[in-house]
Design a protein around this motif. Structure first.
Motif, mmCIF file in Angstrom:
data_model
loop_
_atom_site.group_PDB
_atom_site.id
_atom_site.type_symbol
_atom_site.label_atom_id
_atom_site.label_comp_id
_atom_site.label_asym_id
_atom_site.label_seq_id
_atom_site.Cartn_x
_atom_site.Cartn_y
_atom_site.Cartn_z
ATOM 1 N N ILE A 83 0.832 -1.208 0.000
ATOM 2 C CA ILE A 83 0.000 0.000 0.000
ATOM 3 C C ILE A 83 0.863 1.253 0.000
ATOM 4 O O ILE A 83 0.628 2.206 -0.775
ATOM 5 N N TYR A 84 1.874 1.284 0.871
ATOM 6 C CA TYR A 84 2.695 2.505 0.970
ATOM 7 C C TYR A 84 3.411 2.826 -0.339
ATOM 8 O O TYR A 84 3.336 3.975 -0.822
ATOM 9 N N PRO A 85 4.110 1.867 -0.984
ATOM 10 C CA PRO A 85 4.721 2.208 -2.277
ATOM 11 C C PRO A 85 3.702 2.640 -3.322
ATOM 12 O O PRO A 85 3.967 3.550 -4.115
ATOM 13 N N ALA A 86 2.520 1.993 -3.336
ATOM 14 C CA ALA A 86 1.496 2.350 -4.327
ATOM 15 C C ALA A 86 0.976 3.761 -4.091
ATOM 16 O O ALA A 86 0.801 4.544 -5.040
ATOM 17 N N ARG A 87 0.742 4.114 -2.835
ATOM 18 C CA ARG A 87 0.270 5.472 -2.529
ATOM 19 C C ARG A 87 1.354 6.502 -2.830
ATOM 20 O O ARG A 87 1.063 7.615 -3.289
ATOM 21 N N SER A 88 2.593 6.142 -2.579
ATOM 22 C CA SER A 88 3.689 7.054 -2.900
ATOM 23 C C SER A 88 3.739 7.329 -4.391
ATOM 24 O O SER A 88 3.974 8.478 -4.829
ATOM 25 N N ALA A 89 3.522 6.293 -5.197
ATOM 26 C CA ALA A 89 3.520 6.472 -6.645
ATOM 27 C C ALA A 89 2.342 7.325 -7.086
ATOM 28 O O ALA A 89 2.469 8.210 -7.964
ATOM 29 N N ALA A 90 1.167 7.123 -6.493
ATOM 30 C CA ALA A 90 -0.035 7.843 -6.913
ATOM 31 C C ALA A 90 0.013 9.318 -6.533
ATOM 32 O O ALA A 90 -0.603 10.160 -7.200
ATOM 33 N N ARG A 91 0.744 9.648 -5.458
ATOM 34 C CA ARG A 91 0.777 11.033 -4.984
ATOM 35 C C ARG A 91 1.849 11.878 -5.665
ATOM 36 O O ARG A 91 2.016 13.055 -5.340
ATOM 37 N N MET A 92 2.566 11.302 -6.596
ATOM 38 C CA MET A 92 3.596 12.076 -7.282
ATOM 39 C C MET A 92 2.965 13.191 -8.114
ATOM 40 O O MET A 92 1.917 13.024 -8.732
ATOM 41 N N ASP A 93 3.654 14.310 -8.138
ATOM 42 C CA ASP A 93 3.220 15.421 -8.998
ATOM 43 C C ASP A 93 3.529 15.042 -10.440
ATOM 44 O O ASP A 93 4.674 14.730 -10.772
ATOM 45 N N PRO A 94 2.519 15.019 -11.348
ATOM 46 C CA PRO A 94 2.753 14.593 -12.735
ATOM 47 C C PRO A 94 3.848 15.385 -13.432
ATOM 48 O O PRO A 94 4.652 14.827 -14.162
ATOM 49 N N ILE A 95 3.905 16.690 -13.195
ATOM 50 C CA ILE A 95 4.899 17.533 -13.892
ATOM 51 C C ILE A 95 6.295 17.198 -13.400
ATOM 52 O O ILE A 95 7.241 17.034 -14.191
ATOM 53 N N GLU A 96 6.440 17.050 -12.073
ATOM 54 C CA GLU A 96 7.759 16.670 -11.532
ATOM 55 C C GLU A 96 8.158 15.291 -11.994
ATOM 56 O O GLU A 96 9.331 15.009 -12.228
ATOM 57 N N ALA A 97 7.173 14.408 -12.111
ATOM 58 C CA ALA A 97 7.456 13.050 -12.544
ATOM 59 C C ALA A 97 7.943 13.053 -13.997
ATOM 60 O O ALA A 97 8.847 12.300 -14.352
ATOM 61 N N LEU A 98 7.361 13.879 -14.866
ATOM 62 C CA LEU A 98 7.783 13.955 -16.268
ATOM 63 C C LEU A 98 9.193 14.534 -16.405
ATOM 64 O O LEU A 98 9.919 14.214 -17.360
ATOM 65 N N ARG A 99 9.599 15.381 -15.481
ATOM 66 C CA ARG A 99 10.930 15.957 -15.531
ATOM 67 C C ARG A 99 12.012 14.989 -15.051
ATOM 68 O O ARG A 99 13.190 15.228 -15.246
#
Length: 452
Positions: free
Chosen positions: A434-450
């Protein structure tokens, strides 16, 4: 919904197969965790079943009274000396106890008295140190003995105080390796006994309680009780290191059988009170109730299963921590992928579902492999037994006792543990995923693309 689930599982498998070695090593923690849960519970079930079988052999409606040698410094010891020989230690059950219990307690339906000693038994040049058991005809049924040849002791043998004997299978093999023992004469303590029967080989009984030692039935010689009393007597003199010691015991054991199970405990209390008056406070006997031992064995089994299961579950938790660690590393590696998916319209729940599915597939596959290994526990245990009996313990002291105890154990798969162990493995995957999955879902899309 069904097709979405199938698609999510296929994507999870594809992602996991991109790193086969890492996924496999992560899965091992769950595999061995599930295997250890099933294996330890199987060994616990087998050990418990063995203990309960030993208790059941004593009989749920039986009450067993045994003689107990008092401590050497006990003030209750009864010693006599004539001044010309060794002092005699007199203790244990009396024939008066046997008559008292069999004649005065109405709930008792049958009684069997036993007197036993160790003695050298000889036939021509062959000898063996055997346990001589003086008893009556009911002993055969009480201990589930079967005859390989001839017959067992009869009431007529007891009445006539006949010099007849029934020997165990190992005694027969040692004394009569090339001929039938029936009709032959053996020598025991200067008396000759005619062999009238041979018992079949049977497994030795383990020690039960603090007052009953294990019994090796194959090394027994059975003679009528009255024959023992008239020929050998109650007093046994033993020579040790140049000195002599003498003990006087009338009976080693009295087995009482009660008609109804519900009367066993009440009858045992009456037996204790009767013997207490007869022995005047001497602690030279013990009353053993197999029914009480059986209840204790069942309680110990439950505690044993809880303890073993808890210990094995720790390895599952360790496997879950490994899954969390790998999934966190996976999230970091796939940050750009997460950003692209979010940019294309994926919701946070979709990202959580994606990573949770991978975790469940990982732990579920490990759980199935662990269940498969767990089902092989009896075969693996047989291999360990073979190693112990033929390699590790060869030539060492105490081999026979350890190999006998270890060799008699048979793991029993607790089939209720299979779905529980598998369910726990999947649950561990969900909890630690659960924790890794929630960490992935809460990422900022713009920061993730960079992210590079």
């Amino acid at each position: 919904m069904f097709f979405n689930t199938i698609r999510a599982v296929r994507l999870a498998l594809k992602s996991l197969l991109l790193h086969k070695l890492r996924s496999g090593l992560t899965m091992l923690g769950i595999v061995f965790g599930v295997f250890s849960v099933i294996a330890m519970l199987a060994i616990g079930e087998g050990a418990s079943a063995q203990a309960q079988a030993q208790v059941r052999q004593l009989g749920a409606t039986n009450i067993i009274v045994v003689s107990v040698k008092p401590p050497a410094d006990s003030s209750s010891n009864s010693s006599r000396s004539s001044g010309r020989g060794p002092s005699v230690l007199a203790y244990g059950l009396l024939r008066a106890d046997y008559r008292l219990l069999s004649e005065t307690i109405p709930t008792i339906t049958s009684t069997i008295a036993i007197r036993e000693i160790q003695s050298e038994v000889r036939y021509l040049q062959n000898t063996i140190n055997a346990r001589v058991v003086a008893t009556t005809t009911g002993y055969k049924d009480m201990n589930h003995l079967e005859m390989a040849e001839g017959r067992f002791l009869t009431d007529q043998d007891e009445r006539e105080m006949a010099n007849v004997a029934v020997i165990g299978s190992e005694v027969a093999a040692r004394l009569f390796p090339y001929e039938s023992p029936v009709g032959k004469t053996i020598l025991m303590r200067s008396f000759r006994f005619t062999v009238v029967g041979v018992t079949r080989s049977r497994t030795a009984s383990a020690a039960i309680g603090g007052s009953m030692s294990g019994q090796e039935f194959n090394k027994d010689v059975y003679i009528p009780l009255k024959t023992f009393q008239t020929r050998i007597g109650d007093r046994v003199i033993t020579a040790l290191s140049g000195s002599f010691s003498a003990e006087e015991v009338q009976l080693n054991q009295i087995t009482l059988q009660v008609a109804e199970t519900q009367d066993v405990v009440r009858t045992a209390d009456v037996v204790r009170e009767s013997l207490m008056r007869n022995h005047r406070g001497k602690n030279d006997y013990d009353v053993i109730v197999p029914l009480e031992l059986l209840k204790q064995a069942e309680q110990i089994k439950q505690i044993f299963n809880i303890v073993l299961g808890s210990i094995a579950a720790i390895s599952l938790v360790v496997g879950g921590i490994g899954i969390m660690n790998i999934m966190l590393a996976t999230v970091t590696e796939r940050t750009r992928e997460i950003g692209i998916r979010r940019a294309l319209g994926a919701r946070q729940s979709d990202i959580i579902s994606q990573f949770l599915t991978e975790t469940i597939v990982l732990s579920g596959t490990g759980g199935l492999l662990g269940v498969g290994l767990g089902l092989c526990t009896p075969l693996a245990f047989m291999g360990i037994q073979w190693i112990v009996e033929n390699a590790v313990l060869s030539g060492s002291s105490g081999t026979s006792e350890i190999s006998q105890l270890f060799g008699n154990m048979r793991p029993q798969i607790a089939f209720w543990s299979l779905p529980i162990a598998f369910g726990i493995s999947v649950g561990i995957g969900v909890i630690f995923g659960i924790y890794p999955a929630r960490s992935a879902a809460r990422m900022d899309p713009i920061e993730a693309l960079r992210h590079e």
